[in-house]
Scaffold this motif. Sequence first.
Motif, PDB file in Angstrom:
ATOM      1  N   LEU A  47       1.028  -1.067  -0.183  1.00 56.32           N
ATOM      2  CA  LEU A  47      -0.076   0.255  -0.169  1.00 56.32           C
ATOM      3  C   LEU A  47       1.012   1.158   0.348  1.00 56.32           C
ATOM      4  CD1 LEU A  47      -2.926   1.466   0.169  1.00 56.32           C
ATOM      5  CD2 LEU A  47      -2.524   0.859   2.408  1.00 56.32           C
ATOM      6  N   PHE A  48       2.029   1.476   0.628  1.00 50.89           N
ATOM      7  CA  PHE A  48       2.823   2.541   0.924  1.00 50.89           C
ATOM      8  C   PHE A  48       4.598   2.223   0.340  1.00 50.89           C
ATOM      9  CE2 PHE A  48      -0.185   2.793   4.852  1.00 50.89           C
ATOM     10  CZ  PHE A  48      -0.664   3.839   4.144  1.00 50.89           C
ATOM     11  N   THR A  49       4.456   1.262  -0.923  1.00 52.42           N
ATOM     12  CA  THR A  49       5.381   0.349  -1.410  1.00 52.42           C
ATOM     13  C   THR A  49       5.345   0.258  -2.646  1.00 52.42           C
ATOM     14  OG1 THR A  49       5.126  -1.855  -1.056  1.00 52.42           O
ATOM     15  CG2 THR A  49       6.533  -0.063   0.911  1.00 52.42           C
ATOM     16  N   LYS A  50       4.803   0.394  -3.414  1.00 52.60           N
ATOM     17  CA  LYS A  50       4.944  -0.260  -5.256  1.00 52.60           C
ATOM     18  C   LYS A  50       4.935   0.433  -5.562  1.00 52.60           C
ATOM     19  CE  LYS A  50       1.240  -2.490  -7.718  1.00 52.60           C
ATOM     20  NZ  LYS A  50      -0.403  -3.149  -8.360  1.00 52.60           N
ATOM     21  N   GLU A  51       4.797   2.412  -5.258  1.00 52.80           N
ATOM     22  CA  GLU A  51       4.972   2.943  -6.784  1.00 52.80           C
ATOM     23  C   GLU A  51       6.469   3.453  -6.539  1.00 52.80           C
ATOM     24  OE1 GLU A  51       0.275   3.629  -6.214  1.00 52.80           O
ATOM     25  OE2 GLU A  51       2.790   3.206  -4.317  1.00 52.80           O
ATOM     26  N   LEU A  52       7.565   2.925  -5.161  1.00 49.63           N
ATOM     27  CA  LEU A  52       8.430   3.282  -5.037  1.00 49.63           C
ATOM     28  C   LEU A  52       9.293   2.332  -5.443  1.00 49.63           C
ATOM     29  CD1 LEU A  52       8.214   4.727  -1.562  1.00 49.63           C
ATOM     30  CD2 LEU A  52       9.155   6.072  -3.368  1.00 49.63           C
ATOM     31  N   GLU A  53       8.823   0.164  -5.403  1.00 47.53           N
ATOM     32  CA  GLU A  53       9.712  -0.684  -6.210  1.00 47.53           C
ATOM     33  C   GLU A  53       9.536  -0.400  -7.732  1.00 47.53           C
ATOM     34  OE1 GLU A  53       8.524  -3.777  -2.220  1.00 47.53           O
ATOM     35  OE2 GLU A  53       7.153  -3.023  -4.176  1.00 47.53           O
ATOM     36  N   LEU A  54       8.116   0.150  -7.698  1.00 49.82           N
ATOM     37  CA  LEU A  54       8.142   0.043  -9.563  1.00 49.82           C
ATOM     38  C   LEU A  54       9.040   1.131  -9.925  1.00 49.82           C
ATOM     39  CD1 LEU A  54       4.386   0.226 -10.384  1.00 49.82           C
ATOM     40  CD2 LEU A  54       6.279  -1.887 -10.392  1.00 49.82           C
ATOM     41  N   ALA A  55       9.547   2.190  -9.168  1.00 47.55           N
ATOM     42  CA  ALA A  55      10.625   2.608  -9.570  1.00 47.55           C
ATOM     43  C   ALA A  55      11.529   2.479  -9.941  1.00 47.55           C
ATOM     44  CB  ALA A  55      10.441   4.412  -9.057  1.00 47.55           C
ATOM     45  N   MET A  56      12.380   1.722  -9.125  1.00 47.11           N
ATOM     46  CA  MET A  56      13.471   0.901  -9.060  1.00 47.11           C
ATOM     47  C   MET A  56      14.085  -0.281  -9.784  1.00 47.11           C
ATOM     48  SD  MET A  56      13.978   0.005  -4.771  1.00 47.11           S
ATOM     49  CE  MET A  56      12.380   0.420  -4.235  1.00 47.11           C
ATOM     50  N   LEU A  57      12.584  -0.410 -10.386  1.00 45.43           N
ATOM     51  CA  LEU A  57      13.262  -1.420 -11.251  1.00 45.43           C
ATOM     52  C   LEU A  57      12.699  -0.903 -12.393  1.00 45.43           C
ATOM     53  CD1 LEU A  57      10.244  -4.799  -9.888  1.00 45.43           C
ATOM     54  CD2 LEU A  57      12.503  -4.308  -9.815  1.00 45.43           C
ATOM     55  N   ASN A  58      12.420   0.043 -12.491  1.00 45.45           N
ATOM     56  CA  ASN A  58      12.388   0.994 -13.541  1.00 45.45           C
ATOM     57  C   ASN A  58      13.571   1.997 -13.746  1.00 45.45           C
ATOM     58  OD1 ASN A  58       9.938  -0.193 -14.295  1.00 45.45           O
ATOM     59  ND2 ASN A  58       8.560   1.165 -14.272  1.00 45.45           N
ATOM     60  N   GLN A  59      14.871   1.838 -12.976  1.00 38.80           N
ATOM     61  CA  GLN A  59      15.685   2.615 -12.547  1.00 38.80           C
ATOM     62  C   GLN A  59      15.860   3.812 -12.771  1.00 38.80           C
ATOM     63  OE1 GLN A  59      18.655   0.478 -13.583  1.00 38.80           O
ATOM     64  NE2 GLN A  59      17.690  -1.241 -13.927  1.00 38.80           N
ATOM     65  N   GLU A  60      14.751   4.566 -12.237  1.00 41.30           N
ATOM     66  CA  GLU A  60      13.712   6.223 -11.683  1.00 41.30           C
ATOM     67  C   GLU A  60      14.379   6.553 -10.752  1.00 41.30           C
ATOM     68  OE1 GLU A  60       9.413   5.830 -12.308  1.00 41.30           O
ATOM     69  OE2 GLU A  60      10.167   5.387 -14.390  1.00 41.30           O
ATOM     70  N   ILE A  61      15.074   5.515  -9.549  1.00 45.82           N
ATOM     71  CA  ILE A  61      15.560   5.149  -8.220  1.00 45.82           C
ATOM     72  C   ILE A  61      17.029   4.353  -8.183  1.00 45.82           C
ATOM     73  CG2 ILE A  61      13.993   7.595  -7.617  1.00 45.82           C
ATOM     74  CD1 ILE A  61      13.189   4.439  -6.099  1.00 45.82           C
ATOM     75  N   ASP A  62      17.542   4.649  -7.084  1.00 46.42           N
ATOM     76  CA  ASP A  62      19.022   3.258  -6.308  1.00 46.42           C
ATOM     77  C   ASP A  62      17.981   2.728  -5.017  1.00 46.42           C
ATOM     78  OD1 ASP A  62      19.789   3.958  -9.040  1.00 46.42           O
ATOM     79  OD2 ASP A  62      20.473   5.959  -8.297  1.00 46.42           O
ATOM     80  N   PHE A  63      17.315   2.654  -4.584  1.00 44.05           N
ATOM     81  CA  PHE A  63      16.629   2.947  -3.342  1.00 44.05           C
ATOM     82  C   PHE A  63      15.858   3.339  -2.876  1.00 44.05           C
ATOM     83  CE2 PHE A  63      20.625   4.912  -1.605  1.00 44.05           C
ATOM     84  CZ  PHE A  63      19.901   5.191   0.313  1.00 44.05           C
ATOM     85  N   ALA A  64      14.918   2.683  -1.792  1.00 44.18           N
ATOM     86  CA  ALA A  64      14.136   3.356  -1.271  1.00 44.18           C
ATOM     87  C   ALA A  64      13.842   3.166   0.044  1.00 44.18           C
ATOM     88  CB  ALA A  64      12.473   2.716  -1.642  1.00 44.18           C
ATOM     89  N   VAL A  65      13.936   4.379   1.040  1.00 44.30           N
ATOM     90  CA  VAL A  65      13.605   4.083   2.482  1.00 44.30           C
ATOM     91  C   VAL A  65      12.283   3.712   3.416  1.00 44.30           C
ATOM     92  CG1 VAL A  65      14.015   5.736   4.938  1.00 44.30           C
ATOM     93  CG2 VAL A  65      15.754   5.888   3.163  1.00 44.30           C
ATOM     94  N   HIS A  66      12.029   3.298   3.944  1.00 47.07           N
ATOM     95  CA  HIS A  66      10.349   2.448   4.393  1.00 47.07           C
ATOM     96  C   HIS A  66      10.198   2.420   5.659  1.00 47.07           C
ATOM     97  CE1 HIS A  66       9.247   1.716   0.111  1.00 47.07           C
ATOM     98  NE2 HIS A  66      11.075   0.447   0.452  1.00 47.07           N
TER      99      HIS A  66
END
Length: 328
Positions: free
Chosen positions: A73-92
């Motif tokens: 719920l609070f992570t999916k968009e960040l995970e897609l951005a990582m998989l698409n190489q738009e960001i390198d890591f996410a803080v949760h």
Amino acid sequence: MTSLSSTTSNISTPSRSIRIGSRKSQLALIQTYWVQQELQKHFPHICFEVQTMATQGDKILDVALAKIGDKGLFTKELELAMLNQEIDFAVHSLKDLPTRLPEGLVLATVTERENPADALVVHEKHKDKQIDTLPEGAVIGTSSLRRLAQLRHQFPHFTFKDVRGNLNTRMAKLDAGEYDALILAVAGLQRLGMSDRIHQVLPIEVSLYAVGQGALGIECRADDIEVLSLLKAIEHVPTRDRVLAERAFLRELEGGCQVPIGVHTQLNANTLALTGLVASVDGKRLIKDSVIGAVNNAEQLGIQLAQSLREQGAQEILEEIFQTVHRG
């Protein structure tokens, strides 16, 4: 928050800026900027930049969390951005991170845990009360089924009401008299500079906390060796050991973050004690047990405890909850 010291001389200078993904909420940004600053201390020659985005959980504020569908719920968009190489890591906030991650992503690092307990925050008129002396019918605000189930078990004479929105919004509703009290995470209040609003830290006898509560989890691509190496500089090993046991317990029960599952972990030298519970939403059934063992066997301890609770009837309770939530 503090970090472990780390030897970093064997890590080469990366050929790119490191992009950190974060939700836009005030608490998420405080946590993300803390991670950015800690990494900058270890690697002053590297550029760490923060990129923000809204997640589904941030956008839907008028529906109870449990009814939206809690997986990511609070992570999916960040995970897609990582998989698409738009960001390198996410803080949760680690309690928001599902125990099963998308293929290609890993939980790279866990930071030192703040106090994981739940807090009672009261309206001014109840400043002389504790959780067990609030009047019959007191309106308690919480958006967590875990807190709801445990409090209903202990205090069936209270009235419980869902509360959503950021912390300032919730506090405003409390202070306006919509609620007599709120149940919130101690760690979140501390990080937002609202420690003075913590009226009572709830003992574990009243409320076991959420899996991972109080810790930050940093997720990145499994094949990004460079970033994985950098992130190890801020890992807190004792916290990691505790939350590995907690997350294995939750994963084995196949419960998302919006089910009444609570935990408590304690480290003593090389020994880890793990307590867990599963409760029905109405609070009438509550199954609790504990295990203890070697810290280097943390995940197996979590699995062992989940199996023990399942044998005592936890699976039946969880299945009923999923059916009720999805019908509702």
